[in-house]
Design a protein around this motif. Structure first.
Motif, mmCIF file in Angstrom:
data_model
loop_
_atom_site.group_PDB
_atom_site.id
_atom_site.type_symbol
_atom_site.label_atom_id
_atom_site.label_comp_id
_atom_site.label_asym_id
_atom_site.label_seq_id
_atom_site.Cartn_x
_atom_site.Cartn_y
_atom_site.Cartn_z
ATOM 1 N N UNK A 102 0.842 -1.199 0.000
ATOM 2 C CA UNK A 102 0.000 0.000 0.000
ATOM 3 C C UNK A 102 0.882 1.255 0.000
ATOM 4 N N UNK A 103 1.963 1.230 0.760
ATOM 5 C CA UNK A 103 2.891 2.364 0.775
ATOM 6 C C UNK A 103 3.521 2.563 -0.608
ATOM 7 N N UNK A 104 3.818 1.473 -1.293
ATOM 8 C CA UNK A 104 4.368 1.564 -2.640
ATOM 9 C C UNK A 104 3.384 2.207 -3.611
ATOM 10 N N UNK A 105 2.119 1.840 -3.497
ATOM 11 C CA UNK A 105 1.085 2.454 -4.337
ATOM 12 C C UNK A 105 1.021 3.951 -4.046
ATOM 13 N N UNK A 106 1.085 4.303 -2.772
ATOM 14 C CA UNK A 106 1.044 5.725 -2.410
ATOM 15 C C UNK A 106 2.225 6.480 -3.005
ATOM 16 N N UNK A 120 -1.192 9.317 2.937
ATOM 17 C CA UNK A 120 -2.060 8.252 2.449
ATOM 18 C C UNK A 120 -3.519 8.604 2.367
ATOM 19 N N UNK A 121 -3.917 9.800 2.825
ATOM 20 C CA UNK A 121 -5.331 10.181 2.813
ATOM 21 C C UNK A 121 -5.946 10.182 1.417
ATOM 22 N N UNK A 122 -5.161 10.577 0.418
ATOM 23 C CA UNK A 122 -5.730 10.726 -0.919
ATOM 24 C C UNK A 122 -6.169 9.387 -1.521
ATOM 25 N N UNK A 129 -0.967 3.387 6.770
ATOM 26 C CA UNK A 129 0.410 3.852 6.671
ATOM 27 C C UNK A 129 0.945 4.390 7.991
ATOM 28 N N UNK A 130 0.083 4.956 8.828
ATOM 29 C CA UNK A 130 0.549 5.510 10.107
ATOM 30 C C UNK A 130 1.242 4.446 10.965
ATOM 31 N N UNK A 131 0.613 3.299 11.236
ATOM 32 C CA UNK A 131 1.342 2.297 12.027
ATOM 33 C C UNK A 131 2.502 1.656 11.255
ATOM 34 N N UNK A 132 2.384 1.588 9.938
ATOM 35 C CA UNK A 132 3.467 1.012 9.143
ATOM 36 C C UNK A 132 4.746 1.835 9.294
#
Length: 166
Positions: A102-106, A120-122, A129-132
């Motif tokens: 998911x971070x990679x997509x962001x 990551x809100x968008x 992402x916050x805990x990641x």
């Protein structure tokens, strides 16, 4: 359950899949019930000498025949966030790997103004992402903290996987 054909289309749209994997994706689409002459032709090219132009042409023709539009990077990213969240929620992918995807997509779609309040809100992924990214990874050295962060990722992935929209 792995990602669906439509989710694989989003991966292609974001450039997460190379052209030499299009035959595999086309085969998966046929197995899911998508019907298109171009998709069948593309799937049939498995094992043939790789020509980088022909698969791309067939891919574009198949999406046109299937009436699957290119929806843009943000829409594709939102679809993938739900897909990767589903994989985490179903236990098919470990929380850290799913959050990393998911971070990679962001990272691919991030642009100025993309995230209004938090990273990551968008694409609706801020609470994954916050805990990641918590403690710059140092939280994962402590097993208690790692379990807490993984639980937070899984909980948010379950919420995302069950929601229709962000």
């Amino acid at each position: 359950m792995a990602i669906t054909f439509r989710e694989a289309v989003a991966e292609v749209e974001l450039g997460l899949v190379s052209g030499d994997h299009l035959t595999d994706i086309a085969t998966a689409g046929l197995l899911e019930g998508y019907e298109s002459p171009a998709l069948a032709t593309l799937a049939g090219q498995f094992g043939e000498p790789y020509d980088p132009v022909q698969p791309e042409r067939l891919w574009t023709a198949a999406l046109d025949e299937l009436h699957i539009p290119f929806e843009g990077t943000t829409a594709a990213a939102k679809l993938l966030v739900r897909a990767y969240a589903r994989l985490v929620a179903d236990g098919e992918v470990p929380p850290q790997l799913g959050a990393s995807k998911i971070a990679g997509v962001h990272r691919i779609i991030a642009h100025p103004g993309c995230d209004s309040q938090r990273l990551g809100d968008c694409i609706g992924a801020g609470r994954v992402l916050a805990p990641f990214f918590a403690h710059d990874g140092h939280g994962y050295l402590n097993s208690t903290e790692r379990d807490r962060l993984n639980a937070a990722i899984v909980e948010e992935c379950q919420r995302l996987a069950s929601s229709r929209h962000f």
